[in-house]
Design an enzyme around this catalytic site. Sequence first.
Site, PDB file in Angstrom:
ATOM      1  N   GLU A  44       0.828  -1.212   0.000  1.00 58.44           N
ATOM      2  CA  GLU A  44       0.000   0.000   0.000  1.00 58.44           C
ATOM      3  C   GLU A  44       0.861   1.261   0.000  1.00 58.44           C
ATOM      4  O   GLU A  44       2.081   1.220   0.189  1.00 58.44           O
ATOM      5  CB  GLU A  44      -0.931  -0.031   1.216  1.00 58.44           C
ATOM      6  N   GLU A  55      -1.839  -9.775  -6.534  1.00 62.51           N
ATOM      7  CA  GLU A  55      -1.856 -10.530  -7.790  1.00 62.51           C
ATOM      8  C   GLU A  55      -0.954  -9.876  -8.829  1.00 62.51           C
ATOM      9  O   GLU A  55      -0.175 -10.528  -9.517  1.00 62.51           O
ATOM     10  CB  GLU A  55      -3.282 -10.607  -8.344  1.00 62.51           C
ATOM     11  N   CYS A  93      -6.916  -6.301 -11.317  1.00 64.51           N
ATOM     12  CA  CYS A  93      -6.096  -7.522 -11.376  1.00 64.51           C
ATOM     13  C   CYS A  93      -6.674  -8.525 -12.367  1.00 64.51           C
ATOM     14  O   CYS A  93      -5.924  -9.196 -13.087  1.00 64.51           O
ATOM     15  CB  CYS A  93      -5.964  -8.141  -9.989  1.00 64.51           C
TER      16      CYS A  93
HETATM   17  N1  THU Z   1      -6.025  -6.007  -2.721  1.00 62.73           N
HETATM   18  C1  THU Z   1      -5.228  -6.922  -3.359  1.00 62.73           C
HETATM   19  O1  THU Z   1      -4.048  -7.075  -3.029  1.00 62.73           O
HETATM   20  N2  THU Z   1      -5.784  -7.654  -4.355  1.00 62.73           N
HETATM   21  C2  THU Z   1      -7.070  -7.537  -4.801  1.00 62.73           C
HETATM   22  O2  THU Z   1      -7.458  -8.183  -5.765  1.00 62.73           O
HETATM   23  C3  THU Z   1      -7.988  -6.644  -4.109  1.00 62.73           C
HETATM   24  C4  THU Z   1      -7.407  -5.780  -3.060  1.00 62.73           C
HETATM   25  C5  THU Z   1      -5.446  -5.189  -1.639  1.00 62.73           C
HETATM   26  C6  THU Z   1      -5.310  -3.748  -1.993  1.00 62.73           C
HETATM   27  C7  THU Z   1      -5.325  -3.110  -0.628  1.00 62.73           C
HETATM   28  O3  THU Z   1      -4.003  -3.067  -0.117  1.00 62.73           O
HETATM   29  C8  THU Z   1      -6.144  -4.035   0.225  1.00 62.73           C
HETATM   30  O4  THU Z   1      -6.277  -5.243  -0.509  1.00 62.73           O
HETATM   31  C9  THU Z   1      -7.519  -3.526   0.574  1.00 62.73           C
HETATM   32  O5  THU Z   1      -8.217  -3.164  -0.551  1.00 62.73           O
END
Ligand code: THU
Length: 130
Positions: A44, A55, A93
């Site tokens: 993040e 992903e 993704c």
């Molecule tokens: N997130 C992912 O890593 N993959 C996804 O397909 C959906 C969301 C993460 C992004 C963010 O850091 C957290 O999940 C909350 O949305």
Amino acid sequence: MTNLELIAHAKNAAENAYSPYSGFKVGAALLDADGNLFCGCNVENSSYSATICAERCAFVKAVSEGKREFARIAIVGGREGDYSKPCIPCGVCLQVMSELCDDDFRVLLCDGDNVVEYDLCDLIPIPFRG
Ligand code: THU
């Protein structure tokens, strides 16, 4: 590698998540056609929009190593080490996966102690193609 082993790799990857803003950890374990493993986690950012999903992290690692053929991905996500609920990949993704994978690429998710499987084309039936 079994599906459960791939899920276990995704859980390990999720523990590396950098997610101070959401508190939500995601891990992905991607297998290419030759059985090579690429793992990713969400990373993040305070700008929020610069956040990288688990992903895409895994796919970017693989593509940057010259891989172009993919077989399966396991994805887990959750808070406080609870990865038991299915973590559906976000639309961005799925669009990236649809660019790089065939329709029958398998997406594996956790549902309690079970693994649920999808063909990529069922999760994103009509991707953008430009
Ligand atoms: N997130 C992912 O890593 N993959 C996804 O397909 C959906 C969301 C993460 C992004 C963010 O850091 C957290 O999940 C909350 O949305």
